[in-house]
Design a protein around this motif. Structure first.
Motif, PDB file in Angstrom:
ATOM      1  N   THR A   4       0.953  -1.285   0.717  1.00 40.17           N
ATOM      2  CA  THR A   4       0.167   0.395   0.299  1.00 40.17           C
ATOM      3  C   THR A   4       0.761   1.555  -0.026  1.00 40.17           C
ATOM      4  OG1 THR A   4      -2.218  -1.311   1.424  1.00 40.17           O
ATOM      5  CG2 THR A   4      -1.761   1.337   1.144  1.00 40.17           C
ATOM      6  N   GLY A   5       2.210   1.370   0.947  1.00 45.30           N
ATOM      7  CA  GLY A   5       2.877   2.225   0.552  1.00 45.30           C
ATOM      8  C   GLY A   5       3.441   2.361  -0.835  1.00 45.30           C
ATOM      9  N   LEU A   6       3.619   1.700  -1.377  1.00 48.42           N
ATOM     10  CA  LEU A   6       4.666   1.809  -2.584  1.00 48.42           C
ATOM     11  C   LEU A   6       3.112   2.604  -3.561  1.00 48.42           C
ATOM     12  CD1 LEU A   6       6.631   1.582  -4.777  1.00 48.42           C
ATOM     13  CD2 LEU A   6       5.447  -0.966  -5.392  1.00 48.42           C
ATOM     14  N   GLU A   7       2.211   2.223  -3.240  1.00 51.31           N
ATOM     15  CA  GLU A   7       1.101   2.721  -4.449  1.00 51.31           C
ATOM     16  C   GLU A   7       0.768   4.672  -4.145  1.00 51.31           C
ATOM     17  OE1 GLU A   7      -2.730   0.500  -3.683  1.00 51.31           O
ATOM     18  OE2 GLU A   7      -1.704  -1.421  -4.641  1.00 51.31           O
ATOM     19  N   GLN A   8       1.222   4.560  -2.972  1.00 53.55           N
ATOM     20  CA  GLN A   8       0.483   5.988  -2.705  1.00 53.55           C
ATOM     21  C   GLN A   8       1.736   6.621  -2.505  1.00 53.55           C
ATOM     22  OE1 GLN A   8      -2.140   6.142   0.837  1.00 53.55           O
ATOM     23  NE2 GLN A   8      -1.296   8.909   1.266  1.00 53.55           N
ATOM     24  N   ALA A   9       3.186   6.317  -2.442  1.00 53.42           N
ATOM     25  CA  ALA A   9       4.367   6.395  -2.538  1.00 53.42           C
ATOM     26  C   ALA A   9       4.677   7.726  -3.713  1.00 53.42           C
ATOM     27  CB  ALA A   9       5.076   6.233  -2.013  1.00 53.42           C
ATOM     28  N   SER A  10       5.145   9.084  -3.095  1.00 50.16           N
ATOM     29  CA  SER A  10       4.918  10.383  -4.347  1.00 50.16           C
ATOM     30  C   SER A  10       6.634   9.791  -5.740  1.00 50.16           C
ATOM     31  CB  SER A  10       5.401  11.571  -3.735  1.00 50.16           C
ATOM     32  OG  SER A  10       4.599  11.838  -3.167  1.00 50.16           O
ATOM     33  N   ARG A  11       6.042   9.743  -6.251  1.00 48.53           N
ATOM     34  CA  ARG A  11       6.885   9.691  -7.705  1.00 48.53           C
ATOM     35  C   ARG A  11       8.736  10.728  -6.886  1.00 48.53           C
ATOM     36  NH1 ARG A  11       4.397   9.706 -13.543  1.00 48.53           N
ATOM     37  NH2 ARG A  11       2.577   7.963 -13.238  1.00 48.53           N
ATOM     38  N   ALA A  12       9.911  10.004  -7.307  1.00 48.41           N
ATOM     39  CA  ALA A  12      11.310  10.617  -6.466  1.00 48.41           C
ATOM     40  C   ALA A  12      10.589  12.680  -7.832  1.00 48.41           C
ATOM     41  CB  ALA A  12      11.942  10.569  -7.593  1.00 48.41           C
ATOM     42  N   ALA A  13      10.489  13.270  -8.950  1.00 47.76           N
ATOM     43  CA  ALA A  13      10.281  13.898  -8.804  1.00 47.76           C
ATOM     44  C   ALA A  13       9.683  14.800  -8.669  1.00 47.76           C
ATOM     45  CB  ALA A  13       9.987  14.055 -10.329  1.00 47.76           C
ATOM     46  N   VAL A  14       7.930  14.018  -7.668  1.00 46.99           N
ATOM     47  CA  VAL A  14       7.266  15.251  -7.261  1.00 46.99           C
ATOM     48  C   VAL A  14       7.420  15.075  -6.436  1.00 46.99           C
ATOM     49  CG1 VAL A  14       4.327  15.040  -6.533  1.00 46.99           C
ATOM     50  CG2 VAL A  14       5.190  14.141  -9.229  1.00 46.99           C
ATOM     51  N   ALA A  15       7.875  14.495  -5.428  1.00 49.09           N
ATOM     52  CA  ALA A  15       8.776  14.708  -4.152  1.00 49.09           C
ATOM     53  C   ALA A  15       9.519  15.742  -4.009  1.00 49.09           C
ATOM     54  CB  ALA A  15       8.957  13.173  -3.651  1.00 49.09           C
ATOM     55  N   SER A  16      11.034  15.672  -4.836  1.00 46.24           N
ATOM     56  CA  SER A  16      10.932  16.592  -4.847  1.00 46.24           C
ATOM     57  C   SER A  16      10.834  18.386  -5.233  1.00 46.24           C
ATOM     58  CB  SER A  16      12.188  16.829  -6.227  1.00 46.24           C
ATOM     59  OG  SER A  16      13.685  17.677  -6.014  1.00 46.24           O
TER      60      SER A  16
END
Length: 390
Positions: free
Chosen positions: A74-86
């Motif tokens: 579930t955490g992977l599904e909701q995790a932000s993409r690297a560029a979005v988190a940046s």
């Protein structure tokens, strides 16, 4: 305040199990399970193999960094993409805050980006397993607390701290986009945004405009053609009542909400398909004016014009042929043209492109793209060639 436990895969034995599991070409196979259990305790072997599968899936979002992290499904599904988190982290840095409380941190991908940007971070997670994963991922770089965001917020927040929230969007029925199903709850989200502090909240891109609190900037994010979220932002750097479409890495459209609706007209020599972030932000008219374009239907997000103008905010198609739409005509055209591979794009018509493609019984060596859409003159099939992509 409660600290999460140590995740089994973050122990020396766990790291050894992960190294062994990473050598397996198919971590889901019986052969991999058998090979692992000959060297590692069964529970640890199963956990390590599952983790390697998640890491490989995570590369699409996080690149090579995924191989150094732990995940829950579930955490992977909701995790932000690297560029979005940046991008989230960049907004906090630009606002001037130096400390951010990450409520609902999940597996910690946004917290990692905040730390990478030089910010002090305290991450809060209510699920014990996920909190342990986040602590393993963040190590000594940030503090992770296990607990309820609503209960911990008064103790953690001060006027100098920024707040970030990524509410969980799952229920017993599966993934949800309803604000009443969010955890932390929608009321908590609203309190962060209304407190006069720098705050950002990550939500699904389908959030209705009527749910956006007053005085808040709503920023729809596009990444590699996908519309991945809407971020609600308040405080320094946020546009009060602004609607924004940001296409990473460097295109930002601030929507002029006073723009009148575009005229409706016939198919010209070019069709534009606006990016989903532009559509969600309400920027179709603004982009259409810049392109000298018109709508093909007042309720459908296809634009058309008589000359091509480059734009980052839409995919451009050269019009090759326009035909009244019918399945019979489309089948005959595809057969006559020797079309074996057909990309079908549609809006405003009640049909499933995958089902239609099967019924067309395509045969041939050529490929093509058709846009099926409603117009004031009736449904049409527009044969196009892609000439510019977002």
């Amino acid at each position: 305040m409660i600290r999460p436990g140590i995740h089994p895969l973050a122990t020396p034995a766990g790291r050894e199990a992960l190294a062994l599991a990473a050598t397996q070409p198919d971590p889901d196979s019986l052969a991999a399970a058998t090979a692992m259990r000959s060297q590692v305790a069964p529970d640890l072997a199963a956990a390590a193999l599952t983790q390697i599968g998640l890491r490989r899936a995570a590369r699409r979002k996080l690149g090579d960094r995924a191989d150094q992290l732990l995940f829950t499904r579930t955490g992977l599904e909701q995790a932000s993409r690297a560029a979005v988190a940046s991008h989230h982290a960049t907004r906090f840095v630009a606002s001037g805050v130096r400390r951010v409380i990450d409520f609902g941190c999940g597996v910690g991908t946004d917290a990692l980006a905040l730390v990478d940007a030089g910010l002090e971070v305290i991450a809060v997670e209510s699920d014990p397993e996920t909190a342990a994963v986040a602590q393993a991922n963040l190590g000594e770089r940030a503090e992770v607390l296990l607990g309820d965001a609503v209960e911990l917020a008064p103790e953690l927040l001060d006027v100098a701290a920024g707040a970030f929230a990524d509410p969980a969007r799952r229920t017993g029925r599966g993934r949800t986009w309803r604000t009443e199903d969010l955890s932390p709850p929608w009321s908590f989200v609203g309190s962060l945004l209304a407190a006069g502090r720098v705050a950002g909240v990550k939500l699904g891109p389908g959030l209705p405009h009527r749910m956006i609190p007053p005085g808040v900037e709503a920023e729809w994010i596009g990444d590699h053609g996908d519309t991945v979220e809407v971020g609600l932002w308040s405080g320094t750097g946020a546009l009060a009542d602004g609607r924004v479409a940001t296409l990473l890495p460097d295109h930002r459209l601030v929507v002029d909400r006073t723009m009148p609706q575009l005229p409706v007209g016939a198919v010209g020599s070019v069709i534009y398909e606006p990016h989903g972030a532009v559509i969600r932000a309400g920027g179709i008219s603004q982009v259409g004016v810049d392109l000298g374009a018109r709508l093909l239907d007042p309720d459908i997000a296809y634009l058309s014009a008589d000359e091509l103008r480059p734009t980052p905010y839409a995919t451009s198609f050269e019009v090759l042929d326009v035909r009244p739409y019918s399945e019979q005509d489309l089948r005959k055209w595809a057969r006559d043209q020797g079309i074996g591979t057909l990309e079908i794009k549609k809006r405003g018509l009640d049909l499933d492109p995958a089902v239609l493609r099967k019924r067309l019984k395509l045969r041939g060596s050529r490929s093509a793209t058709v846009i099926l859409t409603r117009t004031p003159g009736g449904a049409v099939s527009v044969v196009v060639r892609r000439v510019g992509s977002r």
